[in-house]
Design a protein around this motif. Structure first.
Motif, PDB file in Angstrom:
ATOM      1  N   UNK A 166      -2.335   6.988   9.401  1.00  0.00           N
ATOM      2  CA  UNK A 166      -0.938   7.095   9.813  1.00  0.00           C
ATOM      3  C   UNK A 166      -0.252   5.759   9.898  1.00  0.00           C
ATOM      4  N   UNK A 167      -1.003   4.698  10.143  1.00  0.00           N
ATOM      5  CA  UNK A 167      -0.374   3.392  10.335  1.00  0.00           C
ATOM      6  C   UNK A 167       0.046   2.756   9.031  1.00  0.00           C
ATOM      7  N   UNK A 168      -0.543   3.192   7.915  1.00  0.00           N
ATOM      8  CA  UNK A 168      -0.228   2.584   6.626  1.00  0.00           C
ATOM      9  C   UNK A 168       0.086   3.659   5.594  1.00  0.00           C
ATOM     10  N   UNK A 169       1.234   4.348   5.718  1.00  0.00           N
ATOM     11  CA  UNK A 169       1.559   5.390   4.753  1.00  0.00           C
ATOM     12  C   UNK A 169       1.760   4.814   3.366  1.00  0.00           C
ATOM     13  N   UNK A 170       1.297   5.548   2.367  1.00  0.00           N
ATOM     14  CA  UNK A 170       1.421   5.081   0.990  1.00  0.00           C
ATOM     15  C   UNK A 170       2.862   5.180   0.536  1.00  0.00           C
ATOM     16  N   UNK A 171       3.309   4.292  -0.344  1.00  0.00           N
ATOM     17  CA  UNK A 171       4.640   4.394  -0.893  1.00  0.00           C
ATOM     18  C   UNK A 171       4.839   5.725  -1.599  1.00  0.00           C
ATOM     19  N   UNK A 172       6.109   6.175  -1.611  1.00  0.00           N
ATOM     20  CA  UNK A 172       6.424   7.423  -2.282  1.00  0.00           C
ATOM     21  C   UNK A 172       6.056   7.356  -3.748  1.00  0.00           C
ATOM     22  N   UNK A 211       5.091  -4.989   5.260  1.00  0.00           N
ATOM     23  CA  UNK A 211       4.247  -5.359   6.400  1.00  0.00           C
ATOM     24  C   UNK A 211       3.788  -4.117   7.148  1.00  0.00           C
ATOM     25  N   UNK A 212       4.699  -3.157   7.293  1.00  0.00           N
ATOM     26  CA  UNK A 212       4.337  -1.915   7.974  1.00  0.00           C
ATOM     27  C   UNK A 212       3.320  -1.115   7.162  1.00  0.00           C
ATOM     28  N   UNK A 213       3.476  -1.105   5.850  1.00  0.00           N
ATOM     29  CA  UNK A 213       2.586  -0.323   4.989  1.00  0.00           C
ATOM     30  C   UNK A 213       1.189  -0.936   4.882  1.00  0.00           C
ATOM     31  N   UNK A 214       1.114  -2.256   4.875  1.00  0.00           N
ATOM     32  CA  UNK A 214      -0.162  -2.929   4.625  1.00  0.00           C
ATOM     33  C   UNK A 214      -0.815  -3.492   5.879  1.00  0.00           C
ATOM     34  N   UNK A 215      -0.054  -3.621   6.966  1.00  0.00           N
ATOM     35  CA  UNK A 215      -0.598  -4.215   8.178  1.00  0.00           C
ATOM     36  C   UNK A 215      -0.761  -5.717   8.104  1.00  0.00           C
TER      37      UNK A 215
END
Length: 224
Positions: free
Chosen positions: A8-14, A171-175
């Motif tokens: 949930x913390x790193x959702x994949x791009x659409x 940053x949100x997607x990859x941490x």
């Protein structure tokens, strides 16, 4: 009970970014701007040209001059409504390629516009199944197509604005915290280009808060 392994913390791009799409957007932007390559400086361009001239003569005192904009000479800080970053970009370009309209556009302001269009495509690719139409709509918007053929600060602000948002999303997607640091630098550059750039701070803070709130809510639902 947790029944899945979704991160949930790193959702994949659409949709993954397509290098072909970046190339197409760059080519379309260049095609849109080339007919205006020798367009004469006008309106607010003169303010930035005068600012760049002052910066070239005294880089540490960009506003230490007077300018006749409202029918009588005034201190430049009273005349201009912008921070000086675009003036420094313009001054640097003039030092390299001279002050002709076409050279400044080819060396600096057309590339700036292309970067803005590509960033709009990258953001659209993250949130939409159809990023190319989004980039095209950006290109044909009158505010973009007119501003991109000037040497004013508007499109440079757009570049830093979109870059700050894209880096925050990445940053949100990859941490990766260093991307968030770069996003902060891009937001600072936006504020130093036009004062409105400071609006990125609450905008990105709200995005991050709502994202964390959504993740927490999804976690609770999965855990039930």
């Amino acid at each position: 009970m947790n029944t899945g392994t979704t991160d949930l913390s790193h959702p994949a791009p659409t949709r993954p970014c397509c290098p072909h799409g970046v190339f197409v957007v760059s080519l379309l932007t260049l095609g849109l701007l080339l007919p205006f390559i020798n367009k004469a400086f006008h309106i607010d361009d003169t303010l930035f040209l005068r600012l760049a001239e002052q910066i070239r003569s005294d880089p540490l005192a960009p506003y230490e001059m007077e300018y006749n904009w409202f029918h009588e000479p005034e201190s430049f800080w009273q005349v201009t409504q912008n921070p000086p970053l675009n003036g420094y970009v313009l001054a640097a370009a003039e030092n390299v390629v001279g002050s002709a309209e076409w050279t400044l556009r080819v060396a600096a302001y057309f590339p700036i516009a292309i970067v803005a269009a590509v960033l709009s495509y990258l953001l659209a690719a993250r949130f939409s199944q159809h990023p190319l139409p989004v980039a095209v709509l950006t290109l044909i918007a009158p505010a973009f197509s007119i501003s991109a053929t000037n040497v004013s600060a508007d499109v440079l602000l757009l570049v830093f604005w979109l870059l700050a948002i894209w880096l925050t999303v990445r940053a949100a997607d990859t941490g990766k915290a260093w991307l968030l640091l770069l996003a902060g630098l891009a937001a600072a550059a936006a504020a130093m280009t036009k004062y409105f750039g400071i609006a990125l701070v609450p905008l990105l803070a709200v995005y991050w808060y709502l994202r964390e709130l959504r993740i927490a809510d999804c976690g609770l639902r999965i855990g039930r």
